[in-house]
Motif scaffolding. Sequence first.
Motif, PDB file in Angstrom:
ATOM      1  N   ALA A 173       1.558   6.249  -7.019  1.00 34.35           N
ATOM      2  CA  ALA A 173       0.340   7.494  -7.406  1.00 34.35           C
ATOM      3  C   ALA A 173       0.969   9.211  -7.125  1.00 34.35           C
ATOM      4  CB  ALA A 173      -0.547   7.077  -6.012  1.00 34.35           C
ATOM      5  N   GLY A 174       1.666   9.290  -5.837  1.00 34.51           N
ATOM      6  CA  GLY A 174       1.951  10.273  -5.702  1.00 34.51           C
ATOM      7  C   GLY A 174       2.841  11.099  -7.100  1.00 34.51           C
ATOM      8  N   VAL A 175       4.039   9.879  -7.070  1.00 40.05           N
ATOM      9  CA  VAL A 175       5.169  10.423  -8.397  1.00 40.05           C
ATOM     10  C   VAL A 175       4.576  10.761  -9.839  1.00 40.05           C
ATOM     11  CG1 VAL A 175       6.518   9.761  -9.811  1.00 40.05           C
ATOM     12  CG2 VAL A 175       6.903   9.299  -7.616  1.00 40.05           C
ATOM     13  N   GLY A 176       3.036  10.055 -10.137  1.00 39.88           N
ATOM     14  CA  GLY A 176       2.481   9.865 -11.308  1.00 39.88           C
ATOM     15  C   GLY A 176       1.591  11.208 -11.108  1.00 39.88           C
ATOM     16  N   LEU A 177       0.874  11.467 -10.041  1.00 37.36           N
ATOM     17  CA  LEU A 177       0.575  12.996  -9.871  1.00 37.36           C
ATOM     18  C   LEU A 177       1.138  14.239 -10.559  1.00 37.36           C
ATOM     19  CD1 LEU A 177      -1.924  14.322  -9.299  1.00 37.36           C
ATOM     20  CD2 LEU A 177      -1.691  14.322  -6.927  1.00 37.36           C
ATOM     21  N   VAL A 178       2.513  14.336 -10.127  1.00 35.15           N
ATOM     22  CA  VAL A 178       3.701  15.068 -10.093  1.00 35.15           C
ATOM     23  C   VAL A 178       3.737  15.121 -11.902  1.00 35.15           C
ATOM     24  CG1 VAL A 178       5.840  16.038  -9.435  1.00 35.15           C
ATOM     25  CG2 VAL A 178       3.870  15.010  -7.330  1.00 35.15           C
ATOM     26  N   ALA A 179       4.158  13.804 -11.917  1.00 33.12           N
ATOM     27  CA  ALA A 179       4.698  13.699 -13.066  1.00 33.12           C
ATOM     28  C   ALA A 179       3.628  14.128 -14.251  1.00 33.12           C
ATOM     29  CB  ALA A 179       4.463  12.180 -13.524  1.00 33.12           C
ATOM     30  N   TYR A 180       2.597  14.050 -13.993  1.00 38.57           N
ATOM     31  CA  TYR A 180       1.128  14.686 -15.111  1.00 38.57           C
ATOM     32  C   TYR A 180       0.926  16.212 -14.823  1.00 38.57           C
ATOM     33  CZ  TYR A 180      -3.317  15.517 -17.176  1.00 38.57           C
ATOM     34  OH  TYR A 180      -4.382  15.547 -18.088  1.00 38.57           O
ATOM     35  N   ALA A 181       1.551  16.335 -13.531  1.00 42.27           N
ATOM     36  CA  ALA A 181       1.340  17.809 -13.453  1.00 42.27           C
ATOM     37  C   ALA A 181       2.481  18.676 -14.248  1.00 42.27           C
ATOM     38  CB  ALA A 181       1.063  18.015 -11.849  1.00 42.27           C
ATOM     39  N   LEU A 184       1.184  -1.470  -0.299  1.00 39.72           N
ATOM     40  CA  LEU A 184       0.217  -0.222   0.233  1.00 39.72           C
ATOM     41  C   LEU A 184       0.849   1.234   0.327  1.00 39.72           C
ATOM     42  CD1 LEU A 184      -2.696  -0.888   2.547  1.00 39.72           C
ATOM     43  CD2 LEU A 184      -2.899  -0.547  -0.363  1.00 39.72           C
ATOM     44  N   LEU A 185       1.999   0.851   0.318  1.00 41.09           N
ATOM     45  CA  LEU A 185       3.329   2.197   0.606  1.00 41.09           C
ATOM     46  C   LEU A 185       3.818   2.797  -0.643  1.00 41.09           C
ATOM     47  CD1 LEU A 185       5.077   2.543   4.060  1.00 41.09           C
ATOM     48  CD2 LEU A 185       3.165   3.902   3.228  1.00 41.09           C
ATOM     49  N   PHE A 186       3.637   1.486  -1.370  1.00 36.83           N
ATOM     50  CA  PHE A 186       4.664   1.968  -2.528  1.00 36.83           C
ATOM     51  C   PHE A 186       3.030   2.368  -3.333  1.00 36.83           C
ATOM     52  CE2 PHE A 186       5.120  -0.021  -6.637  1.00 36.83           C
ATOM     53  CZ  PHE A 186       6.128   0.041  -7.088  1.00 36.83           C
ATOM     54  N   LEU A 187       2.624   1.697  -3.267  1.00 35.96           N
ATOM     55  CA  LEU A 187       1.043   2.290  -4.276  1.00 35.96           C
ATOM     56  C   LEU A 187       0.821   3.839  -3.741  1.00 35.96           C
ATOM     57  CD1 LEU A 187      -1.194  -0.584  -4.624  1.00 35.96           C
ATOM     58  CD2 LEU A 187      -0.136  -0.053  -6.385  1.00 35.96           C
ATOM     59  N   ILE A 188       0.843   3.893  -3.011  1.00 38.67           N
ATOM     60  CA  ILE A 188       0.640   5.525  -2.790  1.00 38.67           C
ATOM     61  C   ILE A 188       1.107   6.834  -2.786  1.00 38.67           C
ATOM     62  CG2 ILE A 188       0.647   7.154  -0.694  1.00 38.67           C
ATOM     63  CD1 ILE A 188      -1.062   4.897   0.590  1.00 38.67           C
ATOM     64  N   ILE A 189       2.990   5.980  -2.821  1.00 39.05           N
ATOM     65  CA  ILE A 189       4.831   6.283  -3.391  1.00 39.05           C
ATOM     66  C   ILE A 189       4.226   6.907  -4.924  1.00 39.05           C
ATOM     67  CG2 ILE A 189       6.553   6.431  -3.304  1.00 39.05           C
ATOM     68  CD1 ILE A 189       6.411   6.125  -0.342  1.00 39.05           C
TER      69      ILE A 189
END
Length: 67
Positions: A32-40, A25-30
């Motif tokens: 998702a955060g990296v993906g959101l920043v990359a998308y931004a 779960l921690l890996f998936l949260i991290i």
Amino acid sequence: MGKNPHIEAEQTYWGQVMWRLIKALLFLIILAGVGLVAYAYVGPLFFPGDFAAPSQEVTRPVTLETN
């Protein structure tokens, strides 16, 4: 009196399973955060329409009250 070795083994097994679940779960949260920043950062290059502010001229009369 000692503890039952089968119970200890089962508790150890479930402890390992829970730890793996928490790490996943921690890996998936991290991720998702990296993906959101990359998308931004990269999103405006590939999807400029999604990131553009709506551009529409609005004119409205303003009445100023003065003494």
